[in-house]
Design an enzyme around this catalytic site. Structure first.
Site, PDB file in Angstrom:
ATOM      1  N   PHE A 240     -65.501 -28.933 -54.100  1.00  0.00           N
ATOM      2  CA  PHE A 240     -66.378 -29.093 -52.939  1.00  0.00           C
ATOM      3  C   PHE A 240     -65.675 -28.772 -51.615  1.00  0.00           C
ATOM      4  CE2 PHE A 240     -68.045 -31.957 -49.609  1.00  0.00           C
ATOM      5  CZ  PHE A 240     -69.393 -31.644 -49.623  1.00  0.00           C
TER       6      PHE A 240
ATOM      7  N   ASN B 117     -78.226 -29.934 -59.577  1.00  0.00           N
ATOM      8  CA  ASN B 117     -76.943 -30.376 -59.013  1.00  0.00           C
ATOM      9  C   ASN B 117     -76.261 -29.317 -58.148  1.00  0.00           C
ATOM     10  OD1 ASN B 117     -74.144 -31.822 -59.149  1.00  0.00           O
ATOM     11  ND2 ASN B 117     -73.787 -29.848 -60.170  1.00  0.00           N
TER      12      ASN B 117
ATOM     13  N   TYR C  33     -75.444 -30.074 -43.535  1.00  0.00           N
ATOM     14  CA  TYR C  33     -75.188 -30.515 -44.915  1.00  0.00           C
ATOM     15  C   TYR C  33     -75.858 -31.872 -45.174  1.00  0.00           C
ATOM     16  CZ  TYR C  33     -73.062 -32.204 -49.141  1.00  0.00           C
ATOM     17  OH  TYR C  33     -72.895 -32.725 -50.401  1.00  0.00           O
TER      18      TYR C  33
ATOM     19  N   GLY D 140     -66.673 -29.107 -61.146  1.00  0.00           N
ATOM     20  CA  GLY D 140     -66.927 -30.412 -60.557  1.00  0.00           C
ATOM     21  C   GLY D 140     -67.904 -31.294 -61.318  1.00  0.00           C
TER      22      GLY D 140
ATOM     23  N   GLY E  37     -70.229 -40.467 -52.896  1.00  0.00           N
ATOM     24  CA  GLY E  37     -69.351 -40.285 -51.744  1.00  0.00           C
ATOM     25  C   GLY E  37     -68.162 -39.431 -52.173  1.00  0.00           C
ATOM     26  N   LEU E  38     -67.007 -39.740 -51.619  1.00  0.00           N
ATOM     27  CA  LEU E  38     -65.798 -38.924 -51.787  1.00  0.00           C
ATOM     28  C   LEU E  38     -65.471 -38.649 -53.260  1.00  0.00           C
ATOM     29  CD1 LEU E  38     -63.483 -37.909 -49.766  1.00  0.00           C
ATOM     30  CD2 LEU E  38     -62.176 -39.844 -50.678  1.00  0.00           C
TER      31      LEU E  38
ATOM     32  N   SER F 157     -76.325 -37.279 -51.847  1.00  0.00           N
ATOM     33  CA  SER F 157     -74.997 -37.582 -51.295  1.00  0.00           C
ATOM     34  C   SER F 157     -75.129 -38.777 -50.365  1.00  0.00           C
ATOM     35  CB  SER F 157     -74.483 -36.381 -50.485  1.00  0.00           C
ATOM     36  OG  SER F 157     -73.334 -36.729 -49.728  1.00  0.00           O
TER      37      SER F 157
ATOM     38  N   LYS G 154     -79.121 -33.122 -47.712  1.00  0.00           N
ATOM     39  CA  LYS G 154     -79.061 -34.190 -48.719  1.00  0.00           C
ATOM     40  C   LYS G 154     -80.075 -35.302 -48.407  1.00  0.00           C
ATOM     41  CE  LYS G 154     -76.124 -32.265 -51.425  1.00  0.00           C
ATOM     42  NZ  LYS G 154     -76.530 -31.827 -52.769  1.00  0.00           N
TER      43      LYS G 154
HETATM   44  P1  NDP Z   1     -68.122 -27.848 -56.818  1.00  0.00           P
HETATM   45  O1  NDP Z   1     -67.877 -26.864 -55.743  1.00  0.00           O
HETATM   46  O2  NDP Z   1     -66.999 -28.220 -57.712  1.00  0.00           O
HETATM   47  O3  NDP Z   1     -69.356 -27.394 -57.716  1.00  0.00           O
HETATM   48  C1  NDP Z   1     -70.494 -26.791 -57.147  1.00  0.00           C
HETATM   49  C2  NDP Z   1     -71.286 -26.124 -58.236  1.00  0.00           C
HETATM   50  O4  NDP Z   1     -72.481 -25.576 -57.661  1.00  0.00           O
HETATM   51  C3  NDP Z   1     -70.549 -24.983 -58.901  1.00  0.00           C
HETATM   52  O5  NDP Z   1     -70.732 -25.070 -60.294  1.00  0.00           O
HETATM   53  C4  NDP Z   1     -71.224 -23.750 -58.365  1.00  0.00           C
HETATM   54  O6  NDP Z   1     -71.248 -22.744 -59.353  1.00  0.00           O
HETATM   55  C5  NDP Z   1     -72.643 -24.268 -58.131  1.00  0.00           C
HETATM   56  N1  NDP Z   1     -73.386 -23.446 -57.190  1.00  0.00           N
HETATM   57  C6  NDP Z   1     -73.217 -23.342 -55.844  1.00  0.00           C
HETATM   58  N2  NDP Z   1     -74.076 -22.453 -55.338  1.00  0.00           N
HETATM   59  C7  NDP Z   1     -74.807 -21.978 -56.392  1.00  0.00           C
HETATM   60  C8  NDP Z   1     -75.844 -21.026 -56.526  1.00  0.00           C
HETATM   61  N3  NDP Z   1     -76.322 -20.366 -55.461  1.00  0.00           N
HETATM   62  N4  NDP Z   1     -76.356 -20.769 -57.750  1.00  0.00           N
HETATM   63  C9  NDP Z   1     -75.889 -21.428 -58.823  1.00  0.00           C
HETATM   64  N5  NDP Z   1     -74.909 -22.348 -58.759  1.00  0.00           N
HETATM   65  C10 NDP Z   1     -74.371 -22.611 -57.561  1.00  0.00           C
HETATM   66  O7  NDP Z   1     -68.667 -29.161 -56.068  1.00  0.00           O
HETATM   67  P2  NDP Z   1     -69.314 -30.530 -56.610  1.00  0.00           P
HETATM   68  O8  NDP Z   1     -69.277 -30.606 -58.075  1.00  0.00           O
HETATM   69  O9  NDP Z   1     -68.708 -31.615 -55.827  1.00  0.00           O
HETATM   70  O10 NDP Z   1     -70.805 -30.319 -56.099  1.00  0.00           O
HETATM   71  C11 NDP Z   1     -71.945 -30.531 -56.919  1.00  0.00           C
HETATM   72  C12 NDP Z   1     -73.010 -31.195 -56.081  1.00  0.00           C
HETATM   73  O11 NDP Z   1     -72.525 -32.469 -55.688  1.00  0.00           O
HETATM   74  C13 NDP Z   1     -73.379 -30.455 -54.800  1.00  0.00           C
HETATM   75  O12 NDP Z   1     -74.791 -30.517 -54.645  1.00  0.00           O
HETATM   76  C14 NDP Z   1     -72.692 -31.286 -53.717  1.00  0.00           C
HETATM   77  O13 NDP Z   1     -73.349 -31.184 -52.484  1.00  0.00           O
HETATM   78  C15 NDP Z   1     -72.808 -32.663 -54.312  1.00  0.00           C
HETATM   79  N6  NDP Z   1     -71.923 -33.712 -53.819  1.00  0.00           N
HETATM   80  C16 NDP Z   1     -70.567 -33.563 -53.862  1.00  0.00           C
HETATM   81  C17 NDP Z   1     -69.757 -34.576 -53.428  1.00  0.00           C
HETATM   82  C18 NDP Z   1     -68.272 -34.439 -53.369  1.00  0.00           C
HETATM   83  O14 NDP Z   1     -67.625 -35.190 -52.611  1.00  0.00           O
HETATM   84  N7  NDP Z   1     -67.670 -33.554 -54.156  1.00  0.00           N
HETATM   85  C19 NDP Z   1     -70.317 -35.868 -52.990  1.00  0.00           C
HETATM   86  C20 NDP Z   1     -71.758 -35.891 -52.962  1.00  0.00           C
HETATM   87  C21 NDP Z   1     -72.510 -34.855 -53.392  1.00  0.00           C
HETATM   88  P3  NDP Z   1     -70.955 -21.180 -59.112  1.00  0.00           P
HETATM   89  O15 NDP Z   1     -70.090 -21.058 -57.887  1.00  0.00           O
HETATM   90  O16 NDP Z   1     -70.273 -20.747 -60.378  1.00  0.00           O
HETATM   91  O17 NDP Z   1     -72.305 -20.592 -58.974  1.00  0.00           O
HETATM   92  C1  8X3 Z   2     -70.232 -34.975 -50.196  1.00  0.00           C
HETATM   93  C2  8X3 Z   2     -69.756 -36.275 -49.643  1.00  0.00           C
HETATM   94  O1  8X3 Z   2     -68.990 -37.436 -47.525  1.00  0.00           O
HETATM   95  O2  8X3 Z   2     -68.118 -35.210 -47.977  1.00  0.00           O
HETATM   96  O3  8X3 Z   2     -71.617 -34.946 -50.176  1.00  0.00           O
HETATM   97  O4  8X3 Z   2     -70.397 -35.482 -47.273  1.00  0.00           O
HETATM   98  S1  8X3 Z   2     -69.310 -36.074 -48.037  1.00  0.00           S
END
Ligand code: NDP
Ligand code: 8X3
Length: 257
Positions: free
Chosen positions: A192, A89, A155, A19, A186-187, A142, A159
């Site tokens: 995720f 992140n 959640y 991601g 956002g989305l 977020s 954030k």
């Molecule tokens: P993904 O699930 O694609 O990526 C999440 C990443 O976090 C993975 O690389 C995972 O790696 C890592 N991770 C989770 N738990 C751990 C841990 N305990 N130790 C080390 N690494 C960890 O989701 P996103 O890229 O979307 O999420 C990244 C960030 O963005 C998060 O903080 C999420 O809350 C935030 N976010 C996402 C949004 C969305 O809509 N997608 C919007 C707003 C914010 P691994 O499992 O290999 O450890």
């Molecule tokens: C991820 C965005 O809107 O799914 O932080 O919470 S939302």
């Protein structure tokens, strides 16, 4: 205005296996920056290393492991030990149940990862940047830290913590040579929602169906922009949404007639 040379940057990014974190690692390494890529899935990190070679150093690490995080960040090999961008992140959402039905174990995992693990990352990585009088601390917040929606209970609260912590750290380090930015997407279609719905790909797909969500690359570009601005500029917050997304109306639940 002269943007910073990406070749002068060494990014340490948690959540680099998927991601937003993976896209950010690729954006920086693709522009010539060094990258310390952190995550639990070793094979994903190995693929990133294979893609960029000597520009990438990998750390297989659970950010919730305090001792391992401090040990890993304090024993990075040169030149990766001179990281000057830290992107805290790694994070996740689990479940979408209302507060009275949500699993307590999910709440604990979100707090452990999005808050406690994030704090370990910052406390382990920030002092070296302050000592070097140069760096940039970037968080993934977020829109859920600002706006409520049903099922976001813990959640969204994690954030909101990230947002306020980011602003408070900025108050601490402003003028030190270290910058602080909270990225608030956002989305965004990543893994995720698959994680949120415990591997239910169909339910995850339905979140994005009929929309054009943002991508990890869209968010990585925002991180790259903030980090390559001249050092006298600090972006405090970047909040972005998919163009089809906006705020919901306030809810008014009426008595039955
Ligand atoms: P993904 O699930 O694609 O990526 C999440 C990443 O976090 C993975 O690389 C995972 O790696 C890592 N991770 C989770 N738990 C751990 C841990 N305990 N130790 C080390 N690494 C960890 O989701 P996103 O890229 O979307 O999420 C990244 C960030 O963005 C998060 O903080 C999420 O809350 C935030 N976010 C996402 C949004 C969305 O809509 N997608 C919007 C707003 C914010 P691994 O499992 O290999 O450890
Ligand atoms: C991820 C965005 O809107 O799914 O932080 O919470 S939302």
């Amino acid at each position: 205005m002269t943007m910073l040379d990406p070749g002068s940057l060494t990014l340490l990014v948690t959540g680099a296996t998927s991601g937003i974190g993976l896209a950010t690692a690729r954006r920086f390494a693709g522009a010539g920056a060094r990258v310390v890529a952190v995550g639990r899935r070793a094979e994903r990190l190995a693929a990133l290393k294979a893609e960029f070679g000597d520009l990438v150093h990998t750390l297989v690490l659970d950010v919730c492991d305090e001792a391992a995080t401090f040990a890993a960040f304090s024993s990075l090999p040169a030149p990766f030990d001179a990281y000057n961008v830290v992107f805290a992140n790694a994070g996740l959402a689990l479940g979408l149940e209302p507060a009275h039905e949500a699993r307590l174990a999910d709440w604990k995992t979100m707090v452990d990862t999005n808050i406690t693990g994030m704090l370990y990352t910052v406390r382990a990585a920030l002092p070296a940047m302050v000592a070097r009088k140069q760096g940039h601390l970037v968080f993934t917040g977020s829109i859920a830290g600002d706006y409520s929606y049903p099922g976001a209970n813990v959640y969204g609260a994690t954030k909101a913590f990230v947002k306020q912590f980011s602003l408070n750290v900025w108050a601490d380090v402003a003028g030190s040579g270290v910058r602080v930015t909270n990225i608030e997407p956002g989305l965004t279609e990543t893994e995720f929602s698959v994680v949120r719905f415990a591997g239910d790909q169909g339910r995850a797909d339905s979140v994005y169906a009929g929309t054009e969500p943002m991508t990890g690359e869209d968010i990585a570009e925002q991180v790259f922009f903030a980090c390559t601005l001249p050092r006298h500029v600090n972006i405090n917050r970047i909040q972005s949404m998919a163009s089809q997304q906006a705020f919901g109306p306030l809810v008014l639940k009426r008595n039955p007639v």
